[in-house]
Design a protein around this motif. Structure first.
Motif, short mmCIF file in Angstrom:
data_model
loop_
_atom_site.label_atom_id
_atom_site.label_comp_id
_atom_site.label_asym_id
_atom_site.label_seq_id
_atom_site.Cartn_x
_atom_site.Cartn_y
_atom_site.Cartn_z
N ALA A 57 4.41 2.30 -1.56
CA ALA A 57 3.78 2.33 -0.24
C ALA A 57 2.61 1.36 -0.18
N LEU A 58 2.37 0.84 1.02
CA LEU A 58 1.13 0.13 1.30
C LEU A 58 0.10 1.17 1.68
N VAL A 59 -1.12 0.98 1.23
CA VAL A 59 -2.22 1.91 1.51
C VAL A 59 -3.27 1.13 2.29
N TYR A 60 -3.61 1.62 3.48
CA TYR A 60 -4.66 0.94 4.26
C TYR A 60 -5.75 1.93 4.58
N SER A 100 -11.33 7.69 -7.05
CA SER A 100 -12.47 6.79 -7.19
C SER A 100 -12.53 5.79 -6.04
N ALA A 101 -11.35 5.34 -5.59
CA ALA A 101 -11.27 4.37 -4.49
C ALA A 101 -11.45 5.04 -3.12
N GLY A 102 -11.42 6.37 -3.07
CA GLY A 102 -11.54 7.06 -1.79
C GLY A 102 -10.22 7.25 -1.08
N THR A 103 -9.11 6.92 -1.73
CA THR A 103 -7.79 7.08 -1.12
C THR A 103 -7.43 8.55 -0.99
N ILE A 104 -7.77 9.34 -2.00
CA ILE A 104 -7.61 10.80 -1.92
C ILE A 104 -8.99 11.42 -2.06
N GLU A 105 -9.11 12.63 -1.55
CA GLU A 105 -10.39 13.34 -1.61
C GLU A 105 -10.15 14.82 -1.82
N VAL A 137 -7.18 7.01 5.65
CA VAL A 137 -6.16 6.23 4.95
C VAL A 137 -4.78 6.49 5.54
N ALA A 138 -4.02 5.42 5.68
CA ALA A 138 -2.62 5.52 6.12
C ALA A 138 -1.72 4.93 5.04
#
Length: 93
Positions: free
Chosen positions: A27-30, A84-89, A18-19
Motif C-alpha cells: 500500500a501507499l501511505v499518505y 514512530s512515524a505517526g502512521t499508527i497510534e 493517514v490514508a
C-alpha cells in the motif's frame, strides 16, 4: 510524530490523518498532516495494520492477519517504525 515508545501489548489504530491506498506490492501511505508519502511493502503488513483496529493489541493483530510465528518479531519491528512515524497510534479504549 509520536514520542511514545511502541508497546505491542497496547491497542493501536491507523492514525486518522493517514490514508492507505492498496497496491499490488502492499500500500501507499499518505499522511495528510505531514504530507509524507511512504509505503507498506507487503500485503500481509497491510492486513496487520487493518487488524489493529479490531484487536486488543498488536500481538492479536499479528495472529488475526495470520503472520507466521517466526516472523512476529520482524512485524513488531515494522509496527514500531510505523508508530514512530505517526502512521499508527495508540487507541484510546
Amino acid at each position: 510524530m509520536s514520542t511514545e515508545a511502541f508497546a505491542p501489548d497496547r491497542p493501536y489504530r491507523l492514525s486518522p490523518s493517514v490514508a492507505l491506498r492498496p497496491e499490488p506490492f502492499g500500500a501507499l501511505v499518505y499522511d495528510f498532516t505531514t504530507r509524507k508519502l511512504s509505503f507498506l511493502k507487503t500485503r500481509l503488513l497491510v492486513d496487520v495494520v487493518h487488524a489493529l483496529e479490531k484487536t486488543p493489541d498488536a500481538h492479536a493483530a499479528l495472529r488475526s492477519a495470520e503472520v507466521p510465528d517466526g516472523q512476529h518479531d520482524q512485524y513488531l519491528d515494522a509496527l514500531a517504525g510505523l508508530a514512530s512515524a505517526g502512521t499508527i497510534e495508540v487507541r484510546g479504549d
